[in-house]
Design a protein around this motif. Structure first.
Motif, PDB file in Angstrom:
ATOM      1  N   GLN A   1     -12.516  11.095  39.888  1.00 54.85           N
ATOM      2  CA  GLN A   1     -12.308  10.438  41.177  1.00 54.85           C
ATOM      3  C   GLN A   1     -11.984   8.964  40.959  1.00 54.85           C
ATOM      4  O   GLN A   1     -12.621   8.295  40.133  1.00 54.85           O
ATOM      5  CB  GLN A   1     -13.562  10.568  42.048  1.00 54.85           C
ATOM      6  N   PRO A   2     -10.991   8.430  41.665  1.00 57.01           N
ATOM      7  CA  PRO A   2     -10.688   7.000  41.514  1.00 57.01           C
ATOM      8  C   PRO A   2     -11.832   6.135  42.007  1.00 57.01           C
ATOM      9  O   PRO A   2     -12.611   6.545  42.868  1.00 57.01           O
ATOM     10  CB  PRO A   2      -9.435   6.816  42.380  1.00 57.01           C
ATOM     11  N   ARG A   3     -11.919   4.955  41.437  1.00 58.22           N
ATOM     12  CA  ARG A   3     -12.999   4.052  41.819  1.00 58.22           C
ATOM     13  C   ARG A   3     -12.820   3.592  43.259  1.00 58.22           C
ATOM     14  O   ARG A   3     -11.726   3.223  43.677  1.00 58.22           O
ATOM     15  CB  ARG A   3     -13.019   2.845  40.884  1.00 58.22           C
ATOM     16  N   VAL A   4     -13.883   3.631  44.026  1.00 59.58           N
ATOM     17  CA  VAL A   4     -13.858   3.200  45.418  1.00 59.58           C
ATOM     18  C   VAL A   4     -14.404   1.785  45.501  1.00 59.58           C
ATOM     19  O   VAL A   4     -15.542   1.521  45.080  1.00 59.58           O
ATOM     20  CB  VAL A   4     -14.688   4.148  46.309  1.00 59.58           C
ATOM     21  N   PHE A   5     -13.608   0.885  46.026  1.00 57.76           N
ATOM     22  CA  PHE A   5     -14.037  -0.503  46.164  1.00 57.76           C
ATOM     23  C   PHE A   5     -14.669  -0.699  47.539  1.00 57.76           C
ATOM     24  O   PHE A   5     -14.174  -0.206  48.547  1.00 57.76           O
ATOM     25  CB  PHE A   5     -12.852  -1.456  45.996  1.00 57.76           C
TER      26      PHE A   5
ATOM     27  N   PRO B   1     -12.233  22.018  39.856  1.00 58.52           N
ATOM     28  CA  PRO B   1     -13.206  21.240  40.639  1.00 58.52           C
ATOM     29  C   PRO B   1     -14.023  20.266  39.778  1.00 58.52           C
ATOM     30  O   PRO B   1     -14.296  19.139  40.199  1.00 58.52           O
ATOM     31  CB  PRO B   1     -14.098  22.317  41.267  1.00 58.52           C
ATOM     32  N   THR B   2     -14.399  20.695  38.584  1.00 54.64           N
ATOM     33  CA  THR B   2     -15.168  19.816  37.698  1.00 54.64           C
ATOM     34  C   THR B   2     -14.324  18.634  37.236  1.00 54.64           C
ATOM     35  O   THR B   2     -14.798  17.490  37.179  1.00 54.64           O
ATOM     36  CB  THR B   2     -15.683  20.605  36.479  1.00 54.64           C
ATOM     37  N   ILE B   3     -13.071  18.901  36.886  1.00 51.27           N
ATOM     38  CA  ILE B   3     -12.184  17.817  36.462  1.00 51.27           C
ATOM     39  C   ILE B   3     -12.007  16.816  37.599  1.00 51.27           C
ATOM     40  O   ILE B   3     -12.068  15.589  37.382  1.00 51.27           O
ATOM     41  CB  ILE B   3     -10.829  18.382  36.008  1.00 51.27           C
ATOM     42  N   ASP B   4     -11.786  17.301  38.805  1.00 50.83           N
ATOM     43  CA  ASP B   4     -11.643  16.402  39.961  1.00 50.83           C
ATOM     44  C   ASP B   4     -12.898  15.569  40.179  1.00 50.83           C
ATOM     45  O   ASP B   4     -12.828  14.387  40.518  1.00 50.83           O
ATOM     46  CB  ASP B   4     -11.329  17.214  41.224  1.00 50.83           C
TER      47      ASP B   4
ATOM     48  N   THR C   1       1.302  23.869  39.686  1.00 54.91           N
ATOM     49  CA  THR C   1       1.285  22.825  40.719  1.00 54.91           C
ATOM     50  C   THR C   1       0.783  23.321  42.069  1.00 54.91           C
ATOM     51  O   THR C   1       0.866  22.579  43.053  1.00 54.91           O
ATOM     52  CB  THR C   1       2.701  22.253  40.906  1.00 54.91           C
ATOM     53  N   ASP C   2       0.275  24.534  42.129  1.00 53.21           N
ATOM     54  CA  ASP C   2      -0.301  25.048  43.375  1.00 53.21           C
ATOM     55  C   ASP C   2      -1.314  24.045  43.921  1.00 53.21           C
ATOM     56  O   ASP C   2      -2.319  23.752  43.264  1.00 53.21           O
ATOM     57  CB  ASP C   2      -0.982  26.390  43.097  1.00 53.21           C
ATOM     58  N   PRO C   3      -1.087  23.496  45.120  1.00 48.06           N
ATOM     59  CA  PRO C   3      -1.951  22.419  45.606  1.00 48.06           C
ATOM     60  C   PRO C   3      -3.386  22.850  45.914  1.00 48.06           C
ATOM     61  O   PRO C   3      -4.273  22.007  46.005  1.00 48.06           O
ATOM     62  CB  PRO C   3      -1.244  21.945  46.890  1.00 48.06           C
ATOM     63  N   VAL C   4      -3.613  24.144  46.064  1.00 51.87           N
ATOM     64  CA  VAL C   4      -4.949  24.629  46.415  1.00 51.87           C
ATOM     65  C   VAL C   4      -5.818  24.793  45.176  1.00 51.87           C
ATOM     66  O   VAL C   4      -6.978  24.360  45.149  1.00 51.87           O
ATOM     67  CB  VAL C   4      -4.859  25.957  47.186  1.00 51.87           C
ATOM     68  N   SER C   5      -5.276  25.419  44.138  1.00 52.36           N
ATOM     69  CA  SER C   5      -6.096  25.772  42.972  1.00 52.36           C
ATOM     70  C   SER C   5      -5.971  24.782  41.817  1.00 52.36           C
ATOM     71  O   SER C   5      -6.645  24.937  40.802  1.00 52.36           O
ATOM     72  CB  SER C   5      -5.715  27.172  42.477  1.00 52.36           C
ATOM     73  N   ALA C   6      -5.124  23.762  41.949  1.00 54.62           N
ATOM     74  CA  ALA C   6      -4.968  22.769  40.887  1.00 54.62           C
ATOM     75  C   ALA C   6      -5.814  21.540  41.190  1.00 54.62           C
ATOM     76  O   ALA C   6      -6.446  21.435  42.244  1.00 54.62           O
ATOM     77  CB  ALA C   6      -3.495  22.380  40.743  1.00 54.62           C
ATOM     78  N   CYS C   7      -5.821  20.601  40.265  1.00 51.24           N
ATOM     79  CA  CYS C   7      -6.532  19.341  40.480  1.00 51.24           C
ATOM     80  C   CYS C   7      -5.774  18.475  41.492  1.00 51.24           C
ATOM     81  O   CYS C   7      -4.560  18.615  41.677  1.00 51.24           O
ATOM     82  CB  CYS C   7      -6.670  18.583  39.162  1.00 51.24           C
ATOM     83  N   THR C   8      -6.504  17.573  42.127  1.00 48.46           N
ATOM     84  CA  THR C   8      -5.902  16.723  43.159  1.00 48.46           C
ATOM     85  C   THR C   8      -5.811  15.261  42.745  1.00 48.46           C
ATOM     86  O   THR C   8      -4.946  14.543  43.246  1.00 48.46           O
ATOM     87  CB  THR C   8      -6.703  16.823  44.471  1.00 48.46           C
ATOM     88  N   THR C   9      -6.686  14.790  41.868  1.00 53.25           N
ATOM     89  CA  THR C   9      -6.597  13.397  41.426  1.00 53.25           C
ATOM     90  C   THR C   9      -5.486  13.272  40.384  1.00 53.25           C
ATOM     91  O   THR C   9      -5.172  14.233  39.684  1.00 53.25           O
ATOM     92  CB  THR C   9      -7.924  12.922  40.817  1.00 53.25           C
ATOM     93  N   LYS C  10      -4.890  12.100  40.284  1.00 56.65           N
ATOM     94  CA  LYS C  10      -3.776  11.906  39.352  1.00 56.65           C
ATOM     95  C   LYS C  10      -4.232  12.082  37.908  1.00 56.65           C
ATOM     96  O   LYS C  10      -3.583  12.751  37.109  1.00 56.65           O
ATOM     97  CB  LYS C  10      -3.157  10.521  39.557  1.00 56.65           C
TER      98      LYS C  10
END
Length: 348
Positions: A335-339, A328-331, A280-289
């Motif tokens: 990415q969530p859809r931007v409306f 980074p590739t997974i993120d 869960t390290d916020p720097v090296s893990a993914c950021t999108t849900k």
């Protein structure tokens, strides 16, 4: 009279780095206390040594970079890295290996990339793997849990083991050391033994090894605390543990004589610690849900694969570092859809 202007967001509880790291350190307390209870004072000595070296290295590098030292040391990120490293290595690891590991983690893995927020890999796990590959014997020589050891190592004896490499008088390594549950299971299975035979050893508890499963419960309690305090979200730990349990359960159902029950994988080694405190390290893990779900599940699957067919029985550190590369590739693809859109639309 002038009024101070404060930019948004207007939160009553700012999620500062130092506060987050303090919460993580507090959450680690139950697991650390369990480790000290079962594996002796060497755990505490390792933590003190690792923290001292990590903070000193952080301050030295910031000084060389001519950056403010106070904020870098005061955010507790180096302390968290040191504690995670210290509880991942054997309690009697020679002092110079702890020194080498912390220098590697802070100077090369963290500061070389620009400091906190820029490191692509988890520093504690990178240092652990560096030492494991370089010094495999020392990194896999664990003390036996207190209830199984023929000789309980005192605080003074722990100091002598760590700093001088001297065993207690009249005591051999066999009297104070034991294989970890994962090493024991893997080694005996390779010898052709069945799980029912392997579990006849006094090393085993209800699910994992005696002592080890209580350490895992301590870190599980700390992980629940982090979820309650909203320091982490459930996505990575739940997906990681679920994937590990599902993979282990599938093979256990196929052949329970040569594949351990899923709870063994969860409560042996660093699975619980890794799920809540490392992955869960916020720097090296993914950021999108969505990315966090993929990230955690992939770590769980890799842990099972490496434990079952690889050369390193625990595998959490290797799995986390491999997925740090992919984060980074997974993120990018989750990415969530931007409306909405930007720019002016052409008039009809």
């Amino acid at each position: 009279m002038s009024a101070a202007l404060v930019s948004s967001p207007h939160g009553s509880r700012p999620n500062r780095v130092d506060r987050v790291m303090q919460e993580v350190l507090l959450a680690l307390v139950p697991g650390v206390l369990a480790m000290i209870w079962f594996f002796g004072w060497g755990v505490l000595i390792n933590i003190a040594l690792a923290v001292t070296v990590a903070v000193a290295a952080e301050a030295a590098v910031m000084g060389l970079r001519r950056r403010p030292i106070g904020p870098a040391v005061g955010d507790y990120s180096a302390v968290v890295t040191a504690v995670l490293f210290a509880i991942s290595v054997p309690p009697t690891l020679p002092w110079w290996m702890t020194l080498l590991g912390m220098l590697f983690a802070i100077v090369l893995v963290k500061q070389l990339y620009g400091g906190i927020g820029y490191n692509p890999f988890n520093p504690a796990m990178a240092a652990y793997v560096f030492l494991l590959v370089s010094y495999p014997v020392a990194m896999t020589t664990w003390l036996a849990p207190d209830m199984l050891a023929e000789h309980a190592v005192s605080f003074t004896e722990s100091l002598r083991l760590i700093f001088a490499g001297a065993l207690p008088s009249g005591v051999e390594w066999d009297a104070i050391s034991a294989a970890t549950p994962l090493d024991e299971m893997r080694g005996k299975l390779d010898q052709g033994m069945l799980i029912a035979e392997i579990r006849l050893s006094p090393l085993w508890g209800d699910f994992g090894g005696r002592g080890w499963e209580w350490v895992a419960n301590g870190f599980l309690l700390g992980g629940v605390y982090l979820l309650w305090r909203r320091i982490i979200t459930w996505h990575i730990p739940v997906s990681m543990l679920a994937a590990l349990a599902v993979a282990a359960g599938a093979f256990w159902l196929l052949d329970p004589t040569t594949h351990p029950f899923p709870a063994f994988h969860l409560f042996s080694g660093a699975a619980i610690l890794g799920a809540f405190f490392i992955a869960t390290d916020p720097v090296s893990a993914c950021t999108t849900k969505t990315g966090q779900l993929i990230f955690g599940a992939s770590i769980g699957l890799l842990v099972f694969v490496i434990r079952t067919w690889g050369g390193y029985p625990d595998a959490v550190a290797f799995a986390v570092l491999l997925m740090n590369i992919a984060a980074p590739t997974i993120d990018h693809y989750t990415q969530p859809r931007v409306f909405g859109h930007t720019g002016n639309r052409a008039n009809p």
